[in-house]
Design a protein around this motif. Structure first.
Motif, PDB file in Angstrom:
ATOM      1  N   ARG A 141       0.523  -1.348  -0.262  1.00  0.00           N
ATOM      2  CA  ARG A 141      -0.189   0.077   0.044  1.00  0.00           C
ATOM      3  C   ARG A 141       0.992   0.957  -0.426  1.00  0.00           C
ATOM      4  O   ARG A 141       0.546   1.731  -0.970  1.00  0.00           O
ATOM      5  N   ALA A 142       1.904   0.897   0.895  1.00  0.00           N
ATOM      6  CA  ALA A 142       3.077   2.501   0.821  1.00  0.00           C
ATOM      7  C   ALA A 142       3.696   2.756  -0.520  1.00  0.00           C
ATOM      8  O   ALA A 142       3.482   3.793  -0.807  1.00  0.00           O
ATOM      9  N   GLN A 143       4.187   1.765  -0.894  1.00  0.00           N
ATOM     10  CA  GLN A 143       4.614   2.015  -2.182  1.00  0.00           C
ATOM     11  C   GLN A 143       4.029   2.181  -3.502  1.00  0.00           C
ATOM     12  O   GLN A 143       3.533   2.626  -4.419  1.00  0.00           O
ATOM     13  N   ARG A 144       2.545   2.005  -3.570  1.00  0.00           N
ATOM     14  CA  ARG A 144       1.567   2.527  -4.546  1.00  0.00           C
ATOM     15  C   ARG A 144       1.232   3.956  -4.278  1.00  0.00           C
ATOM     16  O   ARG A 144       0.839   4.662  -5.442  1.00  0.00           O
ATOM     17  N   ALA A 145       1.065   4.411  -2.821  1.00  0.00           N
ATOM     18  CA  ALA A 145       1.046   5.341  -2.683  1.00  0.00           C
ATOM     19  C   ALA A 145       2.396   6.480  -3.566  1.00  0.00           C
ATOM     20  O   ALA A 145       1.682   7.701  -4.274  1.00  0.00           O
ATOM     21  N   ILE A 146       3.532   6.124  -2.995  1.00  0.00           N
ATOM     22  CA  ILE A 146       3.816   6.634  -3.246  1.00  0.00           C
ATOM     23  C   ILE A 146       4.704   7.003  -4.598  1.00  0.00           C
ATOM     24  O   ILE A 146       4.918   7.571  -5.270  1.00  0.00           O
ATOM     25  N   ALA A 147       4.777   5.492  -5.184  1.00  0.00           N
ATOM     26  CA  ALA A 147       4.444   5.493  -7.281  1.00  0.00           C
ATOM     27  C   ALA A 147       3.238   6.560  -7.678  1.00  0.00           C
ATOM     28  O   ALA A 147       3.282   7.193  -8.724  1.00  0.00           O
ATOM     29  N   ALA A 148       2.409   6.546  -6.941  1.00  0.00           N
ATOM     30  CA  ALA A 148       1.094   7.647  -7.635  1.00  0.00           C
ATOM     31  C   ALA A 148       1.597   9.154  -7.897  1.00  0.00           C
ATOM     32  O   ALA A 148       1.174   9.836  -8.113  1.00  0.00           O
ATOM     33  N   VAL A 149       1.741   9.422  -6.115  1.00  0.00           N
ATOM     34  CA  VAL A 149       2.954  10.352  -6.443  1.00  0.00           C
ATOM     35  C   VAL A 149       3.561  11.033  -7.079  1.00  0.00           C
ATOM     36  O   VAL A 149       3.809  12.226  -8.344  1.00  0.00           O
ATOM     37  N   THR A 150       4.827  10.388  -7.660  1.00  0.00           N
ATOM     38  CA  THR A 150       6.188  10.354  -8.025  1.00  0.00           C
ATOM     39  C   THR A 150       5.988  10.295  -9.750  1.00  0.00           C
ATOM     40  O   THR A 150       6.759  11.361 -10.764  1.00  0.00           O
ATOM     41  N   GLY A 151       4.672   9.898  -9.427  1.00  0.00           N
ATOM     42  CA  GLY A 151       4.291  10.113 -11.474  1.00  0.00           C
ATOM     43  C   GLY A 151       3.759  10.030 -11.851  1.00  0.00           C
ATOM     44  O   GLY A 151       3.206  10.573 -12.714  1.00  0.00           O
ATOM     45  N   SER A 152       3.152  10.872 -11.223  1.00  0.00           N
ATOM     46  CA  SER A 152       1.738  11.897 -11.126  1.00  0.00           C
ATOM     47  C   SER A 152       2.814  13.200 -12.251  1.00  0.00           C
ATOM     48  O   SER A 152       3.915  14.285 -11.816  1.00  0.00           O
ATOM     49  N   ARG A 153       1.885  13.910 -13.256  1.00  0.00           N
ATOM     50  CA  ARG A 153       2.363  15.348 -13.719  1.00  0.00           C
ATOM     51  C   ARG A 153       2.350  16.283 -12.819  1.00  0.00           C
ATOM     52  O   ARG A 153       3.175  17.110 -13.168  1.00  0.00           O
ATOM     53  N   VAL A 154       1.688  16.295 -11.967  1.00  0.00           N
ATOM     54  CA  VAL A 154       1.568  18.036 -11.127  1.00  0.00           C
ATOM     55  C   VAL A 154       2.937  17.361  -9.872  1.00  0.00           C
ATOM     56  O   VAL A 154       3.355  18.215  -9.985  1.00  0.00           O
ATOM     57  N   ASN A 155       3.625  16.299 -10.009  1.00  0.00           N
ATOM     58  CA  ASN A 155       5.145  16.267  -9.604  1.00  0.00           C
ATOM     59  C   ASN A 155       6.204  16.540 -10.670  1.00  0.00           C
ATOM     60  O   ASN A 155       6.872  17.152 -10.141  1.00  0.00           O
ATOM     61  N   ALA A 156       5.658  15.970 -12.416  1.00  0.00           N
ATOM     62  CA  ALA A 156       6.241  16.402 -12.900  1.00  0.00           C
ATOM     63  C   ALA A 156       6.772  17.937 -13.009  1.00  0.00           C
ATOM     64  O   ALA A 156       8.288  18.258 -13.653  1.00  0.00           O
TER      65      ALA A 156
END
Length: 296
Positions: A133-148
């Motif tokens: 669950r933690a890794q999926r949440a982290i991947a969702a953040v780091t893979g987002s366009r707003v983060n990029a």
């Protein structure tokens, strides 16, 4: 879940090697130590001796027992195939030696990092689910366009999120090991006095899992806020694309005489774009606020 979770403090090249060497790490975890390196010259000497023995045997049969012609024929029919087999076996042995050399090099590099990585095998079923669950949440953040695009605090994300993943994985590995030992002990049957001691310890394990789970839920809230910002970001860009073509729509409806039907809808595009920009700002602010709860 990633195969190996590595302490962010490990140098990048060694961290990459750790992630790529799960099989060797598992062997190391079970006490494996590579054998001393064998010399290449010794391997070649054994191969040459074997091949020489076959050739000598063939010639001995041909010349000493059955005559030169028949002996040479037997050498062709028996000696050469045997030599080919020995060559193949020797090549396979060399491949095994290459694999051993690789594992030995990995061992020499990574034996200093015990305690600074977590393998999937270190986690029990419940802990593996929580880390997933933690890794999926982290991947969702780091893979987002707003983060990029830098709308989030991407620098802090790059530092804090791997640190959060490592800390969660490390704590879950300790929890899993202790919980496994606890279950093994209580499965043997307990006297009332021992049970009175074991019960609070079991509750301590549950409390520890709840504390780690609270960290994961904070990550998930952050990821949910980032997802809201992502949707607002996408919607804003879609509206901007439509608004950029607004004059084309206006020309078309003017030429077709459909002004009364379409113009009011087209004029709302500008208002929608403004509202979405405000929504995006609110979503990013909410995400940044949620991120603050992840600070140690």
């Amino acid at each position: 879940m990633a195969d190996v979770v590595v302490d962010p403090g490990v140098p990048p090249e060694d961290a990459r090697l750790l992630r790529e060497s799960r099989r060797v790490l598992i062997k190391m975890r079970h006490g494996w130590v590579p054998e001393p390196r064998r010399s290449v010259s010794g391997l070649r000497a054994r191969r040459i001796a074997s091949l020489g023995g076959v050739a000598f045997f063939g010639l001995l049969m041909g010349v000493g027992f059955l005559g030169r012609g028949l002996g040479l024929l037997l050498l062709v029919l028996l000696g050469i195939p045997l030599m080919i087999v020995l060559f193949i076996r020797s090549d396979l042995a060399e491949e095994d030696d290459d694999e051993e050399d690789y594992e030995r090099e990995v061992y020499e590099q990574l034996r200093w990092y015990e305690g600074r990585y977590v393998l999937p095998d270190d986690l029990d079923e419940s802990s593996a689910r929580i880390l997933g669950r933690a890794q999926r949440a982290i991947a969702a953040v780091t893979g987002s366009r707003v983060n990029a695009e830098g709308l989030l605090d991407d620098v802090r994300n790059a530092v804090m999120l791997p640190a959060q993943e490592w800390e969660i994985a490390r704590l879950l590995a300790k929890l899993s090991a202790l919980r496994t030992k606890h279950r093994e002990t209580v499965s043997q049957g307990l006297t009332p006095k021992v049970e009175a001691v074991a019960a609070p310890l079991a509750r301590a394990l549950d409390s520890s899992e709840d504390a780690v789970l609270a960290r994961v839920e904070a990550l998930e809230r952050y990821a949910a806020n980032v997802a809201d910002a992502e949707r607002a970001y996408l919607a804003q860009h879609q509206i901007e694309e439509l608004r950029g073509r607004l004059h084309q729509y206006e020309e078309l409806v003017a030429e077709t005489g459909a002004d009364g039907f379409a113009v009011p809808e087209l004029e709302r595009l500008a208002e929608d774009a403004d509202r979405l920009e405000q929504a995006l700002r609110r979503s990013v602010s909410s995400a940044q606020e949620a991120f603050r709860y992840l600070d140690p």
